[in-house]
Design a protein around this motif. Structure first.
Motif, PDB file in Angstrom:
ATOM      1  N   PRO A 195      37.337  44.624  57.238  1.00  0.00           N
ATOM      2  CA  PRO A 195      38.029  45.193  56.055  1.00  0.00           C
ATOM      3  C   PRO A 195      38.928  44.180  55.355  1.00  0.00           C
ATOM      4  CG  PRO A 195      38.148  46.697  57.929  1.00  0.00           C
ATOM      5  CD  PRO A 195      37.617  45.407  58.453  1.00  0.00           C
ATOM      6  N   THR A 196      39.600  43.349  56.154  1.00  0.00           N
ATOM      7  CA  THR A 196      40.479  42.344  55.546  1.00  0.00           C
ATOM      8  C   THR A 196      39.670  41.350  54.720  1.00  0.00           C
ATOM      9  OG1 THR A 196      41.968  42.555  57.437  1.00  0.00           O
ATOM     10  CG2 THR A 196      42.243  40.623  56.038  1.00  0.00           C
ATOM     11  N   LEU A 197      38.518  40.919  55.259  1.00  0.00           N
ATOM     12  CA  LEU A 197      37.670  39.981  54.523  1.00  0.00           C
ATOM     13  C   LEU A 197      37.161  40.608  53.231  1.00  0.00           C
ATOM     14  CD1 LEU A 197      35.632  38.399  57.474  1.00  0.00           C
ATOM     15  CD2 LEU A 197      37.494  37.361  56.175  1.00  0.00           C
ATOM     16  N   LYS A 198      36.776  41.877  53.297  1.00  0.00           N
ATOM     17  CA  LYS A 198      36.301  42.542  52.090  1.00  0.00           C
ATOM     18  C   LYS A 198      37.408  42.614  51.034  1.00  0.00           C
ATOM     19  CE  LYS A 198      32.673  45.375  54.175  1.00  0.00           C
ATOM     20  NZ  LYS A 198      32.202  46.754  54.433  1.00  0.00           N
ATOM     21  N   GLN A 199      38.610  42.952  51.471  1.00  0.00           N
ATOM     22  CA  GLN A 199      39.713  43.008  50.521  1.00  0.00           C
ATOM     23  C   GLN A 199      39.986  41.644  49.901  1.00  0.00           C
ATOM     24  OE1 GLN A 199      43.069  44.631  52.560  1.00  0.00           O
ATOM     25  NE2 GLN A 199      42.146  46.685  52.847  1.00  0.00           N
ATOM     26  N   LEU A 200      39.958  40.600  50.737  1.00  0.00           N
ATOM     27  CA  LEU A 200      40.165  39.253  50.208  1.00  0.00           C
ATOM     28  C   LEU A 200      39.061  38.866  49.230  1.00  0.00           C
ATOM     29  CD1 LEU A 200      41.324  37.359  53.420  1.00  0.00           C
ATOM     30  CD2 LEU A 200      42.734  38.052  51.487  1.00  0.00           C
ATOM     31  N   LYS A 201      37.828  39.264  49.541  1.00  0.00           N
ATOM     32  CA  LYS A 201      36.720  38.953  48.646  1.00  0.00           C
ATOM     33  C   LYS A 201      36.881  39.646  47.304  1.00  0.00           C
ATOM     34  CE  LYS A 201      31.675  39.028  48.373  1.00  0.00           C
ATOM     35  NZ  LYS A 201      30.408  39.413  49.054  1.00  0.00           N
ATOM     36  N   VAL A 202      37.258  40.934  47.362  1.00  0.00           N
ATOM     37  CA  VAL A 202      37.465  41.678  46.112  1.00  0.00           C
ATOM     38  C   VAL A 202      38.587  41.050  45.293  1.00  0.00           C
ATOM     39  CG1 VAL A 202      38.186  43.893  45.174  1.00  0.00           C
ATOM     40  CG2 VAL A 202      36.554  43.820  47.055  1.00  0.00           C
ATOM     41  N   LYS A 203      39.675  40.674  45.966  1.00  0.00           N
ATOM     42  CA  LYS A 203      40.777  40.041  45.243  1.00  0.00           C
ATOM     43  C   LYS A 203      40.351  38.703  44.642  1.00  0.00           C
ATOM     44  CE  LYS A 203      44.493  42.156  47.974  1.00  0.00           C
ATOM     45  NZ  LYS A 203      45.638  41.889  48.891  1.00  0.00           N
ATOM     46  N   GLU A 205      37.250  37.786  43.751  1.00  0.00           N
ATOM     47  CA  GLU A 205      36.377  38.029  42.600  1.00  0.00           C
ATOM     48  C   GLU A 205      37.175  38.499  41.390  1.00  0.00           C
ATOM     49  OE1 GLU A 205      33.505  40.768  43.987  1.00  0.00           O
ATOM     50  OE2 GLU A 205      32.336  39.273  45.119  1.00  0.00           O
ATOM     51  N   ALA A 206      38.143  39.375  41.628  1.00  0.00           N
ATOM     52  CA  ALA A 206      38.970  39.849  40.502  1.00  0.00           C
ATOM     53  C   ALA A 206      39.757  38.689  39.886  1.00  0.00           C
ATOM     54  CB  ALA A 206      39.910  40.948  40.983  1.00  0.00           C
ATOM     55  N   ALA A 207      40.289  37.811  40.749  1.00  0.00           N
ATOM     56  CA  ALA A 207      41.044  36.673  40.228  1.00  0.00           C
ATOM     57  C   ALA A 207      40.141  35.739  39.427  1.00  0.00           C
ATOM     58  CB  ALA A 207      41.707  35.916  41.384  1.00  0.00           C
ATOM     59  N   MET A 208      38.923  35.477  39.948  1.00  0.00           N
ATOM     60  CA  MET A 208      37.995  34.606  39.230  1.00  0.00           C
ATOM     61  C   MET A 208      37.581  35.236  37.907  1.00  0.00           C
ATOM     62  SD  MET A 208      37.725  31.858  40.921  1.00  0.00           S
ATOM     63  CE  MET A 208      36.360  31.158  40.010  1.00  0.00           C
ATOM     64  N   LYS A 209      37.385  36.558  37.915  1.00  0.00           N
ATOM     65  CA  LYS A 209      37.004  37.236  36.677  1.00  0.00           C
ATOM     66  C   LYS A 209      38.134  37.158  35.651  1.00  0.00           C
ATOM     67  CE  LYS A 209      35.245  41.646  34.992  1.00  0.00           C
ATOM     68  NZ  LYS A 209      34.865  43.038  35.367  1.00  0.00           N
ATOM     69  N   GLU A 210      39.355  37.396  36.109  1.00  0.00           N
ATOM     70  CA  GLU A 210      40.485  37.299  35.192  1.00  0.00           C
ATOM     71  C   GLU A 210      40.644  35.879  34.659  1.00  0.00           C
ATOM     72  OE1 GLU A 210      43.849  38.676  37.289  1.00  0.00           O
ATOM     73  OE2 GLU A 210      43.229  40.796  37.328  1.00  0.00           O
ATOM     74  N   LYS A 211      40.409  34.913  35.542  1.00  0.00           N
ATOM     75  CA  LYS A 211      40.505  33.519  35.103  1.00  0.00           C
ATOM     76  C   LYS A 211      39.463  33.217  34.033  1.00  0.00           C
ATOM     77  CE  LYS A 211      40.077  28.786  36.839  1.00  0.00           C
ATOM     78  NZ  LYS A 211      39.818  27.964  38.042  1.00  0.00           N
ATOM     79  N   MET A 212      38.235  33.693  34.255  1.00  0.00           N
ATOM     80  CA  MET A 212      37.180  33.442  33.273  1.00  0.00           C
ATOM     81  C   MET A 212      37.477  34.148  31.957  1.00  0.00           C
ATOM     82  SD  MET A 212      34.427  31.867  32.598  1.00  0.00           S
ATOM     83  CE  MET A 212      33.995  31.300  34.236  1.00  0.00           C
ATOM     84  N   LEU A 213      37.915  35.402  32.048  1.00  0.00           N
ATOM     85  CA  LEU A 213      38.227  36.132  30.824  1.00  0.00           C
ATOM     86  C   LEU A 213      39.365  35.452  30.061  1.00  0.00           C
ATOM     87  CD1 LEU A 213      37.995  39.833  32.082  1.00  0.00           C
ATOM     88  CD2 LEU A 213      36.358  38.602  30.654  1.00  0.00           C
ATOM     89  N   THR A 214      40.355  34.988  30.805  1.00  0.00           N
ATOM     90  CA  THR A 214      41.467  34.281  30.148  1.00  0.00           C
ATOM     91  C   THR A 214      40.977  33.025  29.448  1.00  0.00           C
ATOM     92  OG1 THR A 214      42.968  35.120  31.844  1.00  0.00           O
ATOM     93  CG2 THR A 214      43.727  33.253  30.525  1.00  0.00           C
ATOM     94  N   LYS A 215      40.094  32.310  30.113  1.00  0.00           N
ATOM     95  CA  LYS A 215      39.548  31.092  29.516  1.00  0.00           C
ATOM     96  C   LYS A 215      38.744  31.408  28.261  1.00  0.00           C
ATOM     97  CE  LYS A 215      36.871  26.963  30.680  1.00  0.00           C
ATOM     98  NZ  LYS A 215      36.109  26.261  31.743  1.00  0.00           N
ATOM     99  N   LEU A 216      37.937  32.487  28.332  1.00  0.00           N
ATOM    100  CA  LEU A 216      37.148  32.871  27.162  1.00  0.00           C
ATOM    101  C   LEU A 216      38.050  33.299  26.007  1.00  0.00           C
ATOM    102  CD1 LEU A 216      34.258  34.866  28.900  1.00  0.00           C
ATOM    103  CD2 LEU A 216      34.188  32.542  27.997  1.00  0.00           C
ATOM    104  N   GLU A 217      39.091  34.069  26.330  1.00  0.00           N
ATOM    105  CA  GLU A 217      40.020  34.488  25.284  1.00  0.00           C
ATOM    106  C   GLU A 217      40.702  33.279  24.658  1.00  0.00           C
ATOM    107  OE1 GLU A 217      40.607  37.337  23.947  1.00  0.00           O
ATOM    108  OE2 GLU A 217      39.275  38.531  25.220  1.00  0.00           O
ATOM    109  N   ARG A 218      41.049  32.309  25.491  1.00  0.00           N
ATOM    110  CA  ARG A 218      41.679  31.103  24.949  1.00  0.00           C
ATOM    111  C   ARG A 218      40.738  30.348  24.022  1.00  0.00           C
ATOM    112  NH1 ARG A 218      42.187  26.206  28.853  1.00  0.00           N
ATOM    113  NH2 ARG A 218      40.001  26.234  28.225  1.00  0.00           N
ATOM    114  N   ASP A 219      39.490  30.178  24.462  1.00  0.00           N
ATOM    115  CA  ASP A 219      38.523  29.470  23.613  1.00  0.00           C
ATOM    116  C   ASP A 219      38.290  30.205  22.298  1.00  0.00           C
ATOM    117  OD1 ASP A 219      38.324  27.638  25.633  1.00  0.00           O
ATOM    118  OD2 ASP A 219      36.474  28.459  26.471  1.00  0.00           O
ATOM    119  N   ARG A 220      38.212  31.532  22.392  1.00  0.00           N
ATOM    120  CA  ARG A 220      37.992  32.298  21.160  1.00  0.00           C
ATOM    121  C   ARG A 220      39.201  32.167  20.224  1.00  0.00           C
ATOM    122  NH1 ARG A 220      36.949  38.656  21.447  1.00  0.00           N
ATOM    123  NH2 ARG A 220      39.127  38.561  22.137  1.00  0.00           N
ATOM    124  N   ALA A 221      40.401  32.223  20.789  1.00  0.00           N
ATOM    125  CA  ALA A 221      41.594  32.079  19.945  1.00  0.00           C
ATOM    126  C   ALA A 221      41.644  30.710  19.291  1.00  0.00           C
ATOM    127  CB  ALA A 221      42.854  32.315  20.783  1.00  0.00           C
TER     128      ALA A 221
END
Length: 618
Positions: A195-203, A205-221
Motif C-alpha cells: 500500500p505504501t508503494l502504491k501511494q508513493l506511485k500515485v503521488k 504520477e500526480a507530481a509528474m502530471k502537475e509538472k508537465m501541465l505547469t510546463k505546458l501552461e508556461r510554454d503556452r503563456a
C-alpha cells in the motif's frame, strides 16, 4: 564270487534314484544281447539300413517336437573297457598291461563266460556320471559362492549409499521447508509495504502530471505573450489591428468548443452566408445539447485539454544532407511478409518493431531491419485494411473488411475487444495521443470515436457523402482529419463530433490524408496521383503535385516535414522535397506500393506493396 553276485543283485534292485531330490526320472537302458556277442557277422547293408532307420526315427521325433536337436546315441560300456578306463584314470599303467595280457589269454582260451564279457551294469555307469556331475557341481558351487560374496558386498555398499542419500534427502527437505517458511515471511513483509508503494506511485504520477501541465501552461503563456508583442508591433490603428487580428487568427478552442479555421477574408471555403448558416445551426444544436444533455456512461473518459503543444517538436532535427539530394535513400532490406498483398504498415512508438496488415486476413509484427517475425494475429474474417500502435506500444488496433475494429493486447497475446457498430468495411484507424480514444472510418460514409474505458462509441462523425477512406488525429490534440471519396477533406472536433472545416480542391476520390509533426500542414493524395499540401491555419492549398496517372495510395511526412513520401500504384515510392519541389522515385516493388511510413528519427523509410513484400530504404 558270491559277494560279487550279491552286489550285482543289490545294484539291479536299487530304486533310490527314482526318489532323488532332483526329480529326474531315469529310464532303464535295455541290454542288447547282440551287441555284446564276441563276434559280429552283420554285413554292410544291414548296418547302413539300421543307421538310416535310426536317423529317420530321430528326424520324426524332432519334427513332432517342432525343433531340431543334435542326435546323441548312448552306448553301454563293456566290462573290459570299463576296467581299462578305470585303470587309466587312476594311472595304473602296469596293472593295465597285466590285465590286458591276462584278459586276452582267457578270451582266446574261451574261459570267459558270456556274462563276464557283457556290458557294465547301469549302476556303475551312473555312479561314474554322478561322480563327474558332483565334480562339476562343486565347481559351480565355488563359482556361485564367489558371486554371492560379491553380491553381498555390493548389497552392503548399496545399502550404505541408500542410507546416505536418505539422510541427504531429509536434510534437503528440512532446508526446503525452512526456505518456504522464509519466503512466506518475506511475502508477508513485502505485502505490508505494497500500500505504501502504491501511494508513493500515485503521488509521483500526480507530481509528474502537475509538472508537465505547469510546463505546458508556461510554454503556452510564453507563446501568447510573443504573439501579442508581434501583433502590437504591426498594429497601426484600430482598423488595422482588427484586420491583422483576423488575418493572424488560427483561433483554437472557441467558447463553443470547436475550431473556427478562417481564411484571410474571415470566411470558409464556401460563401460567408453558408458559413454563417452553418455556425447558426451549430449554435442551435449546442443549445439543444446544453438544454438536454446526453446521458453519460459512468466509465466515459474525459478528453484531455487541448493545449496545442507537441512535446516531440523539440526532438525534431533537419534530415541529413544526403537524404535531401536526389537518390538519398537506398534499398537495404527486403522480406516476404504475407501470402497476399500488404495493405498497411505501422511502426512501434518506442522500439524497432513493424506491424503489417494484409489481404490474407492476418496482421504480423516484425523486428526491423532483420525481418524476423515476432507475432501473428488471426481473428478477422476478411482483409485487414489498417493498423495503429497504442501510444504506449502495449496494444494494437486493427480494422478490417469484416466491418469490425479489434484491440489486441500484447501482454495477453489475444484480442481484448471488438467494436462492431460500423455497417460496412472499415478503412482506417488512429489513436488519440492520450491512448483512451480510437477513431475509425468506414465505407458506410461515417467515422466513429470509440472510448476504450467505457468500450462504446462516443460520437459518430456524419457529413461525408461517400466512403471515408482515411482518418488521423492531430498529434496531441482533439482534432481529427478525414478524407473521403466525395473529393473532400474535413476537420472535426472529437469532443463534440462536429465538423469544423472542409477542404475543397481534389477532383477525384481522396485516398489518404496525414498531418506533419508540427500540425500546421496536411498532405492528401487522390486516385489520379494528385498530391496536395494544405495550410491548416488558412484552410488553403499550399501546393499541388501531379505524380499520376497511377493512383497515389498513401502519403507520409518525415519528422522534419521537409520530405513527403508517396506510395504509388506504379510500384514506386515518390519522394517529394517540399522546399525545392524536386521529385525522385524509389523503384523496387514488383507490384503496386500500398503503404509507406518514416521512422520517428527519419533515418529510414518502410514501404509495403501488393507483391507481398516489405522493403526498407535508408
Amino acid at each position: 564270487m558270491a559277494d560279487e553276485n550279491d552286489s550285482k543283485f543289490y545294484l539291479e534292485h536299487e530304486e533310490i534314484l527314482d526318489d532323488s531330490d532332483d526329480d529326474f526320472k531315469y529310464e532303464e537302458v535295455p541290454v542288447d544281447e547282440e551287441l555284446v556277442e564276441p563276434d559280429f557277422d552283420e554285413d554292410l547293408d544291414i548296418a547302413v539300413r539300421t543307421i538310416q532307420e535310426a536317423e529317420q526315427d530321430i528326424k520324426a521325433s524332432l519334427q513332432k517336437d517342432g525343433k531340431e536337436k543334435a542326435p546323441v546315441t548312448a552306448r553301454p560300456e563293456v566290462i573290459d573297457d570299463f576296467v581299462r578306463n578305470f585303470l587309466v584314470k587312476m594311472g595304473m599303467g602296469r596293472t593295465l598291461d597285466c590285465f590286458q595280457t591276462e584278459w586276452y589269454e582267457l578270451q582266446q582260451k574261451g574261459q570267459l563266460k558270456e556274462e563276464d564279457v557283457g556290458v557294465v551294469p547301469d549302476i556303475y555307469t551312473r555312479n561314474q556320471q554322478l561322480d563327474t556331475q558332483v565334480k562339476y557341481l562343486r565347481q559351480d558351487v565355488d563359482k556361485f559362492r564367489d558371486a554371492a560374496m560379491k553380491a553381498k558386498d555390493t548389497y552392503v555398499k548399496l545399502r550404505k549409499e541408500r542410507d546416505y542419500h536418505r539422510m541427504h534427502h531429509k536434510r534437503v527437505v528440512q532446508e526446503k521447508n525452512k526456505l518456504i517458511t522464509d519466503i512466506k515471511r518475506l511475502k508477508k513483509h513485502y505485502a505490508a509495504y505494497e500500500p505504501t508503494l502504491k501511494q508513493l506511485k500515485v503521488k509521483y504520477e500526480a507530481a509528474m502530471k502537475e509538472k508537465m501541465l505547469t510546463k505546458l501552461e508556461r510554454d503556452r503563456a510564453v507563446g501568447q505573450v510573443s504573439g501579442l508583442q508581434n501583433t502590437l508591433k504591426t498594429m497601426g490603428d484600430s482598423a488595422n489591428y482588427t484586420s491583422g487580428a483576423l488575418n493572424a487568427s488560427t483561433t483554437r478552442m472557441c467558447q463553443k468548443g470547436r475550431y473556427e479555421l478562417l481564411d484571410e477574408e474571415g470566411r470558409g471555403p464556401t460563401q460567408r452566408s453558408i458559413y454563417e448558416s452553418r455556425q447558426k445551426a451549430m449554435l442551435e444544436s449546442q443549445k439543444d445539447v446544453t438544454q438536454q444533455p446526453m446521458p453519460r456512461h459512468p466509465d466515459d473518459t474525459e478528453f484531455p485539454p487541448d493545449t496545442g503543444v507537441n512535446p516531440y517538436l523539440s526532438q525534431v532535427k533537419a534530415p541529413p544532407g544526403h537524404l535531401t539530394r536526389t537518390g538519398g535513400f537506398r534499398l537495404t532490406h527486403t522480406f516476404q511478409a504475407h501470402s497476399q498483398p500488404v495493405s498497411n504498415l505501422a511502426l512501434h512508438p518506442r522500439k524497432q518493431i513493424l506491424a503489417t496488415t494484409s489481404d490474407d486476413h492476418t496482421w504480423k509484427m516484425w523486428s526491423i531491419p532483420s525481418g524476423e517475425i515476432i507475432m501473428t494475429g488471426e481473428g478477422h474474417t476478411d482483409w485487414v485494411a489498417d493498423c495503429a500502435f497504442h501510444p504506449t506500444g502495449s496494444r494494437l488496433a486493427t480494422v478490417s473488411g469484416d466491418s469490425t475494429a479489434k484491440i489486441w493486447d500484447f501482454s495477453k497475446a489475444e484480442c481484448v475487444h471488438t467494436f462492431e457498430d460500423h455497417t460496412h468495411a472499415v478503412w482506417g484507424c488512429s489513436w488519440h495521443s492520450c491512448g483512451d480514444f480510437l477513431a475509425t472510418c468506414s465505407l458506410d460514409n461515417t467515422s466513429k470515436v470509440w472510448d476504450l474505458n467505457s468500450l462504446r462509441c462516443r460520437y459518430t462523425l456524419r457529413g461525408h457523402a461517400d466512403s471515408v477512406n482515411s482518418i488521423e488525429f492531430l498529434p496531441f490534440s482533439n482534432t481529427l482529419c478525414t478524407c473521403s471519396a466525395d473529393k473532400t477533406l474535413s476537420l472535426w472536433d472529437a469532443r463534440t463530433g462536429l465538423c469544423a472545416q472542409t477542404f475543397y480542391g481534389h477532383m477525384h476520390s481522396v485516398n489518404h490524408v496525414t498531418f506533419n509533426l508540427r500540425g500546421d500542414t496536411v498532405a492528401s493524395c487522390d486516385s489520379y496521383g494528385i498530391i496536395k499540401l494544405w495550410d491548416v491555419r488558412t484552410v488553403a492549398p499550399m501546393t499541388s503535385l501531379d505524380v499520376g496517372p497511377h493512383p497515389a495510395n498513401r502519403v507520409a511526412f518525415d519528422p522534419s516535414g521537409s520530405i513527403v513520401a508517396v506510395a504509388s500504384n506504379d510500384g514506386s515510392v515518390k519522394m517529394y522535397e517540399v522546399a525545392s519541389g524536386q521529385v525522385t522515385s524509389l523503384v523496387g516493388h514488383e507490384d503496386a506500393a500500398q503503404s509507406t511510413i518514416f521512422d520517428r528519427n527519419g533515418e529510414f523509410l518502410v514501404s509495403g506493396g501488393s507483391d507481398c513484400t516489405v522493403r526498407i530504404w535508408s
